[in-house]
Scaffold this motif. Structure first.
Motif, short mmCIF file in Angstrom:
data_model
loop_
_atom_site.label_atom_id
_atom_site.label_comp_id
_atom_site.label_asym_id
_atom_site.label_seq_id
_atom_site.Cartn_x
_atom_site.Cartn_y
_atom_site.Cartn_z
N SER A 113 43.95 29.86 -76.65
CA SER A 113 44.48 30.54 -77.84
C SER A 113 44.60 29.56 -79.00
O SER A 113 44.28 29.88 -80.15
N LEU A 160 35.10 35.67 -71.52
CA LEU A 160 36.04 36.34 -72.43
C LEU A 160 35.29 37.08 -73.51
O LEU A 160 34.12 36.76 -73.80
N LEU A 212 35.95 38.15 -77.56
CA LEU A 212 36.81 37.88 -78.70
C LEU A 212 36.78 39.07 -79.66
O LEU A 212 35.72 39.63 -79.94
N TYR A 213 38.00 39.42 -80.18
CA TYR A 213 38.13 40.53 -81.13
C TYR A 213 38.89 40.03 -82.36
O TYR A 213 39.71 39.09 -82.27
N LYS A 243 34.73 43.71 -81.96
CA LYS A 243 34.20 42.67 -81.09
C LYS A 243 33.44 41.63 -81.92
O LYS A 243 32.58 41.97 -82.75
N GLU A 253 44.30 40.87 -71.44
CA GLU A 253 44.24 40.78 -72.89
C GLU A 253 45.35 39.88 -73.41
O GLU A 253 46.49 39.98 -72.97
N SER A 303 42.42 38.83 -80.99
CA SER A 303 42.79 38.89 -79.57
C SER A 303 41.54 38.61 -78.74
O SER A 303 40.42 38.62 -79.24
N PHE A 304 41.78 38.34 -77.45
CA PHE A 304 40.63 38.16 -76.55
C PHE A 304 41.02 38.69 -75.18
O PHE A 304 42.19 38.71 -74.79
N TYR A 328 40.38 37.99 -71.35
CA TYR A 328 39.97 36.86 -70.51
C TYR A 328 39.79 37.35 -69.08
O TYR A 328 40.59 38.13 -68.56
#
Length: 456
Positions: free
Chosen positions: A53, A87, A89-90, A96, A114, A126-127, A129
């Motif tokens: 993060s 992962l 990523l957003y 996305k 998440e 956010s991501f 994982y």
């Protein structure tokens, strides 16, 4: 119809309550399970997630608050050599941006965990994982969530069905006494007085059924009394009217001047008719509670002495002795002297009529107490006459009732005296009853209550 509507109202009220409570239980249970599952996270890779993060947040800040080019980052720079790690990523609008790692996107979406990315106190993205450890925990969460959900749905369906069946049975059972009562009321409306409903419980339904049964019996008796009254009045009027009509026709056929002595039988019948109408009028007023009474403190012993003196010549002519005995400490009570005199005149006149020559009539005053200890003045009129069969005693105070059906109306009266006496005594808050058996005479007992002042 009323009972059916009540049954439906009870059923739907219970059904609504059951459904609401079932849904509430499901929602609460589901929320609790989700909360517990949310606490189920792997502890071994929390440091790696925190580092990931921070790396993504630093990239965002180094590029002037933009995710441009983030898809070019090497997976090794992000995943730090964690095997099977991937992962997605957003950005902060859940769009996305990039996929890192070898795992398929549906697998990452389905079994990944998440996490949010924050910078300067705000969410910048956010991501999701995914690794082998998180995959196992996610599968456990999904299995528990789906299992609990399935059990909740099945349990709720079974519970609701069973509860609705129970509610239907309870609603039908609770309203079954009402349906029987409505059916009985319909029968009474159709003229079947006296119909009874079964009393199967001792609760409020049982009390209502018992009250209805008593009311139905009273209606039946009242209807029977009404029919009997109409028949008896018609019968009583028919005899004097027939006599008067015969006498009038005979006088008309003679075609001569009518001698005064020929009018005496007509006068006797008119007197009987007048007395019958007066007695019926008095009785109807007494039964309706509209008869006027003038109460005053009266010495019953003196009143009875005057009544016996009034009837003494008639008793002497019949060879009957009459005596008065007082065993009461006080004979002063609140009564209507005129009405109570009429009661004892009726009783003593009947006693004289049914006592043979050489018999006796005794009037006894005494003080008695009821089961509650309340004092009463009892006046017993005992004769040594022919007596009355026990089967006649329950109806002795009914209108037009005669224990001896063959007795002449001219010698025996019209059967209203005892009915009037009963109403007059009841108006004084007293009681009257009779004891008798054939060949041993009859005893009438009148009980009148003492007031506090009467005992002083």
């Amino acid at each position: 119809m009323t009972a059916v509507n009540v049954s439906r109202k009870i059923f739907w009220a219970m059904a609504a309550f059951i459904v609401v409570m079932s849904l509430t239980f499901m929602l609460i249970t589901s929320a609790v399970v989700r909360g517990l599952l949310g606490e189920l996270t792997p502890s071994s890779n929390q440091e790696h997630i925190s580092a990931l993060s921070r790396t993504l947040a630093d990239y965002y800040e180094q590029h002037g608050g933009s995710w441009n080019g983030v898809e070019k980052l090497a997976p090794s720079d992000l995943l730090h050599g964690v095997q099977d790690a991937s992962l997605i990523l957003y950005d902060d609008h859940d769009r996305k941006l990039a996929i890192y790692g070898s795992a398929a996107e549906p697998l990452i979406r389905g079994l990944g965990a998440e996490y949010r990315i924050e910078a300067d106190g705000r969410v910048i993205g956010s991501f999701r994982y995914y690794d082998s450890e998180i995959s196992v925990i996610s599968k456990v969460k999904l299995g528990i969530s789906h299992g609990v959900g399935f059990l909740l749905i099945v349990s709720a369906v079974v519970f609701i069905v069973d509860a609705l069946l129970a509610a239907y049975w309870i609603s039908r059972r609770l309203t079954s006494p009402l349906r029987r009562l409505v059916s009985a009321i319909e029968q009474i409306k159709e003229g079947r007085h006296g119909v009874q409903v079964p009393v199967t419980t001792k609760d409020e339904y049982g009390e209502v059924a018992s009250a209805f049964n008593r009311m139905s019996l009273q209606l039946g008796r009242a209807e029977e009394a009404r029919r009997n009254l109409v028949a008896d009045v018609a019968h009583e009027l028919r005899t004097p009217l027939s006599i008067m009509r015969g006498k009038m026709e005979m006088l008309q056929q003679q075609g001569e001047a009518v001698e005064p002595e020929h009018l005496l039988p007509l006068q006797d019948e008119l007197i009987r008719l007048t007395r019958l109408v007066d007695d019926l009028h008095q009785l109807s007023l007494a039964e309706a509670g509209k008869l006027s009474f003038e109460f005053s403190r009266t010495d019953i012993r003196t009143l009875l002495e005057q009544t016996l003196e009034r009837l003494m010549p008639r008793a002497q002519d019949a060879g009957i002795s009459m005596t008065l005995t007082s065993q009461a400490g006080s004979t002063m009570i609140m009564v209507d002297p005129g009405r109570i005199t009429q009661v004892f005149l009726n009783l003593l006149t009947n006693a004289i009529q049914h006592t043979p020559h050489g018999g006796s009539i005794r009037v006894i005053l005494s003080e008695v107490q009821d089961a509650n200890g309340r004092p009463w003045l009892e006046i017993a009129v005992k004769d040594s006459g022919t007596g009355i069969d026990a089967k006649h005693l329950p109806n002795l105070f009914d209108r037009f009732y005669r224990a001896d059906a063959s007795r002449s109306r001219h010698s025996g009266g019209m059967g209203l005296g005892l009915a009037i006496a009963k109403e007059f005594v009841a108006a004084h808050q007293g009681t009257i009853d009779a004891e008798s058996s054939p060949g041993t005479g009859t005893t009438f007992r009148v009980r009148l209550p003492y007031d506090r002042e009467d005992r002083l």
